[in-house]
Design a protein around this motif. Structure first.
Motif: not given
Length: 246
Positions: A69-75, A38-40, A45-47, A19-22
């Motif tokens: 690594l930055a934490t990406i919260t939205e895409w 996380k959870g993208s 989700s917000n992605f 469920t998550s990506q780098t």
């Protein structure tokens, strides 16, 4: 922990879990940075269903000092370039531009002009523009903005009258006057003239496809010399340059 909101292009992505990506993103304001989303891949989700390679989106990320690594919260997905997903040749050009960006630019070093040039190049590929013209324009901007603008000025005294060529030295940064020694390349004057035409005119008329191809190859080979190694995608776009050939 600053929260940053900007436009970005995904230039690499790895599945971190189901469920998550780098991802590696090229942000217009931040430059290239890596982050975890996380959870993208979760449906709600917000992605926008996930961050796909070579798409443009509005990203929100949290940069923590000392963290790789930055934490990406939205895409928020903004643009998908469909031609590069169904046209193999356009796909190779797009991947080469993406890899060139990641190889030439340092992380967290903003280059909005390069970002804009990459978006413009992908837009032009989508519209069916000449691949060699797209690459020439993009590589020129990338080289200039990273501090490696090649010298193109040709003097009559530099021209070999028999071959109508001049010497180009990647080590010395462009057209030079001097002896022909290993590491210096013979370049047609018509190639340099075409290169200048492409970078000056937004929609160049009367272009010679052979000269355009040579101009794109010249910049690609010059970039390879700057890097000191060959981008993995260079040979896919220009097979005759693969393995260090010029």
């Amino acid at each position: 922990m600053p929260t940053i909101s900007e436009q970005a292009i995904c230039i690499r992505q790895w599945d971190f879990s189901e469920t998550s990506q780098t991802v590696s993103l090229f942000g217009r304001d931040t430059g290239i940075f890596r982050g975890i989303a996380k959870g993208s891949r979760r449906p709600k989700s917000n992605f926008s269903g996930g961050i796909d390679l070579l798409t443009l989106g509005d990203v929100v990320s949290i940069m923590k000092p000392g963290r790789d690594l930055a934490t990406i919260t939205e895409w928020g997905l903004h643009r998908v370039w469909w031609r590069i997903r169904r046209d193999a040749a356009a796909n190779r050009v797009a991947y080469f531009m993406s890899e060139s960006s990641s190889r030439m630019l340092n992380q967290h070093d903003p280059h909005p002009a390069v970002f804009d040039a990459l978006v413009d190049g992908l837009d032009r590929l989508e519209g069916g523009s000449s691949h060699d013209i797209v690459l020439t324009r993009y590589l020129w901007t990338l080289l200039v903005e990273s501090g490696y603008k090649p010298e193109l000025k040709v003097l009559e005294s530099n021209i070999d009258p028999e071959t109508e060529t001049v010497l180009f030295s990647p080590k010395e940064g462009g057209v030079i006057d001097g002896p022909e020694v290993p590491g210096r390349w013979r370049v047609r004057v018509t190639t340099l003239s075409m290169l200048e035409k492409i970078i000056v005119e937004d929609q160049p008329d009367g272009v010679d496809p052979v000269s355009v191809n040579r101009a794109a190859k010249l910049l690609a080979a010059y970039m390879r010399e700057i890097l000191g190694s060959e981008p993995t995608t260079l040979g896919l776009v220009f097979p005759d340059l693969a393995g260090g050939r010029v």
